[in-house]
Design an enzyme around this catalytic site. Structure first.
Site, PDB file in Angstrom:
ATOM      1  N   SER A  22       0.821  -1.202   0.000  1.00 25.64           N
ATOM      2  CA  SER A  22       0.000   0.000   0.000  1.00 25.64           C
ATOM      3  C   SER A  22       0.857   1.255   0.000  1.00 25.64           C
ATOM      4  O   SER A  22       1.972   1.254   0.526  1.00 25.64           O
ATOM      5  CB  SER A  22      -0.888   0.035   1.258  1.00 25.64           C
ATOM      6  N   ALA A  57       1.496   8.647  -1.540  1.00 22.46           N
ATOM      7  CA  ALA A  57       0.731   9.642  -2.282  1.00 22.46           C
ATOM      8  C   ALA A  57       1.686  10.634  -2.934  1.00 22.46           C
ATOM      9  O   ALA A  57       2.474  11.288  -2.264  1.00 22.46           O
ATOM     10  CB  ALA A  57      -0.233  10.362  -1.342  1.00 22.46           C
ATOM     11  N   TYR A 182      -9.279  13.309   1.134  1.00 22.77           N
ATOM     12  CA  TYR A 182      -8.520  14.190   0.273  1.00 22.77           C
ATOM     13  C   TYR A 182      -9.403  14.665  -0.893  1.00 22.77           C
ATOM     14  O   TYR A 182     -10.587  14.350  -0.957  1.00 22.77           O
ATOM     15  CB  TYR A 182      -7.233  13.501  -0.172  1.00 22.77           C
TER      16      TYR A 182
END
Length: 355
Positions: A22, A57, A182
């Site tokens: 992840s 990210a 987000y």
């Protein structure tokens, strides 16, 4: 035989097993640049046997960073070191991936070990930050500016430009971040999106930006390469984004060239009590997989080899995404294979420690 370690193919990319790393924010960049920390952090998981290794990210604009220390992909200068990382991951058998993100109203905050608090420009933060509506994430957060139609278009183009850079860097999977409160999640949820134009109100309107981003990304991203989207399958609060909504948007995303839904949850509303536990989000992946007829990834407190194998074997998801367990155990797949009795090749440099 363990199904967790069966290879599978999405479009023209084959994964050596169903274990994916992840995206995990490392808050270790300066001006968005990757560095040796990211190379070693991500590279060790490839050496450890993961099939896909995804960067944290990766901000598509400087104001879209969560913190001043976030990874970035908003300018061509970022490509060089990212390409070094992607090349190393591929050399060691992992598919290199990156997550494209914009923090929206949760931007301009400190790294967790620096308190995680909102930052002013005097504290390395920035103004303005942007959101679908001028609603701060929490009382002590900076109030965002409501995005104009021009700013929305500019953001879509930022995702397109980031995709071009990700391709140039050698990544083979892109994941669009539409979860955890987000920007793209903020547009999806009626709790954070109070717009009255074509990007607000109805479910069709609230999903419009995410669909436009996917279309823009697909226009640049080759048909041979997979596209993932991470969503928060539920806001965990009445009146918010729901699992039913997630099934609907998954169908829309599949029609727009998305191959897999990475099923997380929460993050858009502070102070919510989420009933966590082992595999607590796996049911989201199972339902979206069944009802939207799309590949899904399960994530959230997946820690043991039998647990992960059961998720795949029972058809709850097509892959498992591990985060904290990979922080604790970078070589988790090698040990999981041994526990499940699956013959897996170790790096020749480590073979002497196998038994």
């Amino acid at each position: 035989m363990s199904q967790l370690f069966e290879p599978f193919t999405i479009r023209e990319v084959t994964f050596r097993n169903r274990i994916f790393v992840s995206p995990m924010c490392e808050y270790s960049s300066t001006d968005g640049f990757a560095n040796d920390w990211h190379l070693v952090h991500l590279g060790s998981r490839a050496v450890g046997g993961a099939a896909l290794v995804m960067t944290e990210a990766n901000a598509v604009t400087p104001e879209g960073r969560i913190s001043p220390d976030d990874l970035g992909i908003w300018k061509d200068e970022h490509i060089d070191f990212l390409s070094r990382i992607a090349r190393f991951l591929k050399q060691h058998g992992a598919v290199p991936a990156t997550q494209l993100a914009h923090a929206g109203r949760k931007a301009s905050t400190a790294a967790p070990w620096k308190g995680g608090v909102p930052l002013s420009p005097e504290q390395e933060g920035w103004v303005p930050i942007f959101a679908p509506s001028a609603i701060p994430f929490a009382e002590h957060y900076q109030a965002p500016q409501e995005m104009t139609l021009g700013k929305i278009h500019e953001t879509v183009q930022a995702f397109r430009g980031a995709t071009r850079r990700a391709l140039a860097a050698g990544f083979e999977v892109i994941e669009i971040h539409a979860a955890h409160g987000y920007l793209l999640h903020e547009f999806l949820s009626p709790l954070s999106n109070h717009r009255t134009d074509q990007y607000g109100g109805s479910l069709e309107n609230r999903t419009r930006l995410l669909c436009e981003v996917c279309v823009a990304v697909r226009e640049v991203w080759p048909e041979r390469l997979p596209l993932f989207v991470r969503i928060s399958a539920t806001d965990w609060v009445e009146g918010g984004w729901t699992l039913d909504d997630s099934v609907t948007v998954a169908r829309k995303l599949k029609a727009n060239g998305v191959d897999l839904i990475d099923c997380s949850s929460g993050g858009n509303v502070p102070g919510i009590r989420i009933p966590t536990g082992p595999g607590y989000q796996t049911a989201f992946a199972e339902r979206i997989r069944a009802e939207a007829n799309i590949l899904t990834g399960a994530v959230g407190m997946i820690t043991s080899a039998p647990q992960a194998d059961t998720i795949i074997r029972s058809g709850q998801a097509d892959a498992v995404f591990l985060a904290r367990e990979f922080l604790r155990h970078p070589y988790w797949p090698l040990h999981a294979a041994k526990e499940l009795g699956f013959p897996i090749e170790w790096p020749k440099q480590y073979e002497r420690a196998r038994n």
